[in-house]
Design a protein around this motif. Structure first.
Motif, mmCIF file in Angstrom:
data_model
loop_
_atom_site.group_PDB
_atom_site.id
_atom_site.type_symbol
_atom_site.label_atom_id
_atom_site.label_comp_id
_atom_site.label_asym_id
_atom_site.label_seq_id
_atom_site.Cartn_x
_atom_site.Cartn_y
_atom_site.Cartn_z
ATOM 1 N N PHE A 216 -10.247 45.649 0.138
ATOM 2 C CA PHE A 216 -9.583 46.811 -0.443
ATOM 3 C C PHE A 216 -10.556 47.705 -1.198
ATOM 4 O O PHE A 216 -10.331 48.892 -1.333
ATOM 5 C CB PHE A 216 -8.434 46.373 -1.347
ATOM 6 C CG PHE A 216 -7.293 45.795 -0.572
ATOM 7 C CD1 PHE A 216 -6.418 46.623 0.105
ATOM 8 C CD2 PHE A 216 -7.105 44.424 -0.494
ATOM 9 C CE1 PHE A 216 -5.362 46.106 0.847
ATOM 10 C CE2 PHE A 216 -6.059 43.898 0.235
ATOM 11 C CZ PHE A 216 -5.183 44.732 0.909
ATOM 12 N N ALA A 217 -11.671 47.172 -1.618
ATOM 13 C CA ALA A 217 -12.675 47.960 -2.308
ATOM 14 C C ALA A 217 -13.427 48.860 -1.328
ATOM 15 O O ALA A 217 -14.082 49.810 -1.739
ATOM 16 C CB ALA A 217 -13.660 47.040 -3.034
ATOM 17 N N LEU A 218 -13.325 48.588 -0.050
ATOM 18 C CA LEU A 218 -14.016 49.390 0.951
ATOM 19 C C LEU A 218 -13.289 50.702 1.245
ATOM 20 O O LEU A 218 -13.766 51.513 2.030
ATOM 21 C CB LEU A 218 -14.170 48.589 2.255
ATOM 22 C CG LEU A 218 -15.040 47.344 2.164
ATOM 23 C CD1 LEU A 218 -15.011 46.591 3.475
ATOM 24 C CD2 LEU A 218 -16.463 47.723 1.779
ATOM 25 N N GLY A 219 -12.175 50.899 0.637
ATOM 26 C CA GLY A 219 -11.454 52.150 0.820
ATOM 27 C C GLY A 219 -10.545 52.164 2.023
ATOM 28 O O GLY A 219 -10.547 53.117 2.790
ATOM 29 N N LEU A 220 -9.786 51.133 2.221
ATOM 30 C CA LEU A 220 -8.822 51.120 3.315
ATOM 31 C C LEU A 220 -7.805 52.231 3.088
ATOM 32 O O LEU A 220 -7.409 52.502 1.965
ATOM 33 C CB LEU A 220 -8.113 49.768 3.385
ATOM 34 C CG LEU A 220 -8.991 48.581 3.794
ATOM 35 C CD1 LEU A 220 -8.182 47.308 3.746
ATOM 36 C CD2 LEU A 220 -9.550 48.791 5.181
ATOM 37 N N PRO A 221 -7.375 52.875 4.150
ATOM 38 C CA PRO A 221 -6.429 53.984 3.988
ATOM 39 C C PRO A 221 -5.061 53.490 3.542
ATOM 40 O O PRO A 221 -4.646 52.381 3.854
ATOM 41 C CB PRO A 221 -6.356 54.587 5.390
ATOM 42 C CG PRO A 221 -6.787 53.496 6.314
ATOM 43 C CD PRO A 221 -7.747 52.644 5.535
#
Length: 72
Positions: free
Chosen positions: A10-15
């Motif tokens: 989730f820290a990777l920027g999931l839409p």
């Protein structure tokens, strides 16, 4: 199972769900526009074929009439 790995995803920027829907809508709009363009081109080709068929039918009828006069 490693909970840290799940948190990192989730820290990777999931839409977000909304962003996914917006992207899908944009893709569908593009596909729809492409489909309309393809339909328009198909209609033009069909109209050309209909004109060609009309011309050939007229020529056939003229030739039949000429043949009937010659056989007459």
């Amino acid at each position: 199972m490693n909970d840290a790995t799940d948190d990192e995803a989730f820290a990777l920027g999931l839409p977000t769900r909304g962003e996914i829907y917006e992207q899908q809508c944009a893709l569908l709009e593009t596909e729809l526009a492409d489909s309309y363009q393809e339909v328009r081109h198909c209609r033009q080709r069909i109209a050309k074929l209909v004109r060609m068929a009309d011309e050939l039918t007229g020529e056939r009828d003229r030739l039949r009439a000429a043949l009937n006069r010659l056989q007459g």
